[in-house]
Motif scaffolding. Sequence first.
Motif, short mmCIF file in Angstrom:
data_model
loop_
_atom_site.label_atom_id
_atom_site.label_comp_id
_atom_site.label_asym_id
_atom_site.label_seq_id
_atom_site.Cartn_x
_atom_site.Cartn_y
_atom_site.Cartn_z
N ALA A 62 -14.02 20.29 65.80
CA ALA A 62 -13.63 19.98 64.43
C ALA A 62 -12.12 20.12 64.22
O ALA A 62 -11.56 19.46 63.34
CB ALA A 62 -14.38 20.89 63.45
N MET A 63 -11.46 20.95 65.01
CA MET A 63 -10.01 21.09 64.90
C MET A 63 -9.28 20.25 65.93
O MET A 63 -8.21 19.69 65.65
CB MET A 63 -9.61 22.57 65.05
CG MET A 63 -8.12 22.82 64.89
SD MET A 63 -7.67 24.57 65.01
CE MET A 63 -8.41 25.18 63.50
N ALA A 64 -9.83 20.13 67.13
CA ALA A 64 -9.13 19.44 68.21
C ALA A 64 -9.14 17.93 68.02
O ALA A 64 -8.13 17.26 68.30
CB ALA A 64 -9.77 19.80 69.56
N LEU A 65 -10.24 17.36 67.54
CA LEU A 65 -10.33 15.90 67.42
C LEU A 65 -9.35 15.32 66.41
O LEU A 65 -8.62 14.38 66.73
CB LEU A 65 -11.77 15.51 67.09
CG LEU A 65 -12.06 14.01 67.03
CD1 LEU A 65 -11.78 13.36 68.37
CD2 LEU A 65 -13.52 13.77 66.63
N PRO A 66 -9.27 15.81 65.16
CA PRO A 66 -8.28 15.24 64.22
C PRO A 66 -6.85 15.41 64.70
O PRO A 66 -6.02 14.50 64.55
CB PRO A 66 -8.53 16.02 62.92
CG PRO A 66 -9.92 16.53 63.03
CD PRO A 66 -10.12 16.80 64.49
N LEU A 67 -6.53 16.57 65.30
CA LEU A 67 -5.17 16.79 65.78
C LEU A 67 -4.85 15.84 66.93
O LEU A 67 -3.74 15.29 67.01
CB LEU A 67 -5.00 18.24 66.23
CG LEU A 67 -3.64 18.62 66.81
CD1 LEU A 67 -2.51 18.31 65.82
CD2 LEU A 67 -3.60 20.09 67.20
N ALA A 68 -5.80 15.61 67.83
CA ALA A 68 -5.57 14.69 68.95
C ALA A 68 -5.37 13.26 68.45
O ALA A 68 -4.52 12.52 68.96
CB ALA A 68 -6.73 14.76 69.92
N ILE A 69 -6.13 12.84 67.44
CA ILE A 69 -5.97 11.50 66.88
C ILE A 69 -4.61 11.36 66.22
O ILE A 69 -3.91 10.35 66.40
CB ILE A 69 -7.11 11.20 65.88
CG1 ILE A 69 -8.43 11.04 66.64
CG2 ILE A 69 -6.81 9.95 65.07
CD1 ILE A 69 -9.62 10.84 65.74
N LEU A 70 -4.20 12.35 65.46
CA LEU A 70 -2.89 12.29 64.80
C LEU A 70 -1.76 12.23 65.82
O LEU A 70 -0.86 11.38 65.72
CB LEU A 70 -2.72 13.53 63.90
CG LEU A 70 -1.37 13.72 63.21
CD1 LEU A 70 -1.09 12.57 62.26
CD2 LEU A 70 -1.31 15.05 62.49
N LEU A 71 -1.79 13.10 66.81
CA LEU A 71 -0.71 13.16 67.79
C LEU A 71 -0.67 11.92 68.67
O LEU A 71 0.41 11.34 68.91
CB LEU A 71 -0.88 14.41 68.65
CG LEU A 71 0.19 14.68 69.71
CD1 LEU A 71 1.57 14.72 69.09
CD2 LEU A 71 -0.10 15.98 70.45
N SER A 72 -1.83 11.45 69.12
CA SER A 72 -1.85 10.28 70.01
C SER A 72 -1.46 9.00 69.26
O SER A 72 -0.82 8.12 69.84
CB SER A 72 -3.24 10.13 70.62
OG SER A 72 -4.23 10.03 69.63
N SER A 73 -1.82 8.89 67.98
CA SER A 73 -1.42 7.70 67.23
C SER A 73 0.09 7.67 67.00
O SER A 73 0.72 6.61 67.09
CB SER A 73 -2.17 7.65 65.89
OG SER A 73 -1.91 8.82 65.14
N ILE A 74 0.68 8.84 66.74
CA ILE A 74 2.15 8.90 66.59
C ILE A 74 2.82 8.54 67.91
O ILE A 74 3.80 7.77 67.95
CB ILE A 74 2.59 10.29 66.11
CG1 ILE A 74 2.09 10.56 64.69
CG2 ILE A 74 4.11 10.42 66.13
CD1 ILE A 74 2.44 11.94 64.17
N MET A 75 2.31 9.10 69.02
CA MET A 75 2.92 8.83 70.32
C MET A 75 2.76 7.37 70.72
O MET A 75 3.70 6.76 71.27
CB MET A 75 2.29 9.74 71.38
CG MET A 75 2.60 11.20 71.22
SD MET A 75 1.69 12.24 72.39
CE MET A 75 2.30 11.60 73.94
N THR A 76 1.60 6.77 70.42
CA THR A 76 1.36 5.38 70.81
C THR A 76 2.32 4.43 70.11
O THR A 76 3.04 3.65 70.75
CB THR A 76 -0.09 4.99 70.50
OG1 THR A 76 -0.97 5.84 71.23
CG2 THR A 76 -0.35 3.54 70.87
N PHE A 77 2.36 4.48 68.80
CA PHE A 77 3.24 3.58 68.06
C PHE A 77 4.69 3.98 68.17
O PHE A 77 5.58 3.13 68.04
CB PHE A 77 2.80 3.52 66.59
CG PHE A 77 1.56 2.70 66.37
CD1 PHE A 77 1.65 1.34 66.12
CD2 PHE A 77 0.31 3.29 66.45
CE1 PHE A 77 0.50 0.59 65.93
CE2 PHE A 77 -0.84 2.54 66.26
CZ PHE A 77 -0.75 1.18 66.00
N GLY A 78 4.97 5.27 68.44
CA GLY A 78 6.35 5.68 68.68
C GLY A 78 6.88 5.11 69.98
O GLY A 78 8.02 4.63 70.06
N ASN A 79 6.04 5.13 71.04
CA ASN A 79 6.44 4.52 72.32
C ASN A 79 6.64 3.01 72.19
O ASN A 79 7.59 2.45 72.75
CB ASN A 79 5.38 4.81 73.38
CG ASN A 79 5.46 6.23 73.91
OD1 ASN A 79 6.55 6.78 74.03
ND2 ASN A 79 4.31 6.82 74.21
#
Length: 480
Positions: A62-79
């Motif tokens: 419940a804590m790891a999944l939302p944080l992983a989605i937020l971080l990976s989406s920022i990294m994907t579109f940031g790259n």
Amino acid sequence: MKKIHLLLIKAFIRPFAVTFFIVMFILLMFFLFKYVDDLIGKGFEWYVIAELMMYASASNVAMALPLAILLSSIMTFGNLGENYELVAIKSAGVSLRKAMQPLLVLIVGLAVASFFFSDYMLPKANLKYGSLLWDVRNKKLSFLIKPGVFNNSIPNYSMRVERKGEGAIDSLYGIMIYDHSSSNGVPQIIMAEKGKMSKTSDGNYMVLNLVNGVRYQEAASNNGSYNPRQTLTRMRFKQTEVKFDFSSFKDMTRTQEENFKNNAPMLNRKELLHRKDSLSKGLDSVNKALQKSAQYYFKQSSYVKGYTKVKTQPTVIKGSVLNVIPKNQQSQAVQNAYDQVDALRQTIGGQLPEYEFRTKEIQRAQIEYQRKYTLAVSCLLLFFIGAPLGAIIRKGGLGLPVVIAVIFFLFYHIISTVAEKSAKEGSLDPIFGMWMAVIILTPIGVFLTYKATVDSALFDIDYYKQLVLGLFKKKKKDLG
């Protein structure tokens, strides 16, 4: 599928998997640090600790999944923005909204999967986790002897040693043992200069070989009264041994999981609704019982005639009520009123703990029911925050995206934690408390998505520098 869509999905899955397992690992380390005292020194097999960590991992989703989605989406579109791939995608006629569509489908799939996980898998994992953690924390301590401290871990024995042998934990010095295993109720005292521990081959007994000591034993009196001529036996020995029953420290007894089944985190939606209804019916019964008790004490009363069912018209009494009572009966009337109020207070106080317990359990059931939905919605919300942020800041890697992701997630986590705690205490409605973080962050997600679609320079420092310089030039021109 278009090549652009396939490119975006591949660019998202890799950082998502990495960040998800990193966050899960960090949360597991926090779990170990929290319960290290309950796990170390009790002789658990490795698979017991591994099983406990597996169930703890399920509760951390419940804590790891939302944080992983937020971080990976920022990294994907940031790259994509940093490598000008996002510009190439837009120049090919694909807008940011269309580019986000395949990832949106993927996130929706993750959100739906998280909903079914929290409704079917998580309650079972919480049930096994709660029962196993209870057994681990309540298992008898292994015979871990600390110098200078009496150890009462072994039944019917209390033992103290002055120091341990250096480099050999089984060598003890300055030993004092109180033996309460005798049936006459009088303990034996054994003192020895040194000793050495060992186990029997079956592991059910621990043998303590003592060297150079004395045993004190006092005979019990026949009638249990004090006898000044009580017999005291003192026996010196060069070498002897004391055998302790070690079987209770060998295995861990598992508690039945059904004993934890009534806890709200261990129920699915259907069971939560059933529990809420049963608790509400019980709460209604408590309310009716309290109402009936209060009505009994508030019957029409007369200080002379006692209780009566005669209905009279209400009268307005001006001044003190005691003025209408004869002076010789005022003290008795006040005492009767005090006794009646005290009896009512005790009656209500006896029912109050049951009322508070059922009320809190109903609130917990409502909170856990809403949690099934908030996990899925939070995944969507944090994606609509992370993807526009990555497109705006145009920075990839683990630097600035991680900082921004942690800031937003902490903001989300603090709001949800405080609101949930307030809902458990009754300060907030459980539904509003569980959805407060989503309500607050939704406008931020809408704003960032709009800014990203119109190519806003929201985090462009040069843009703000030019804006400030333009204002100064305009002001200088007006003054000139």
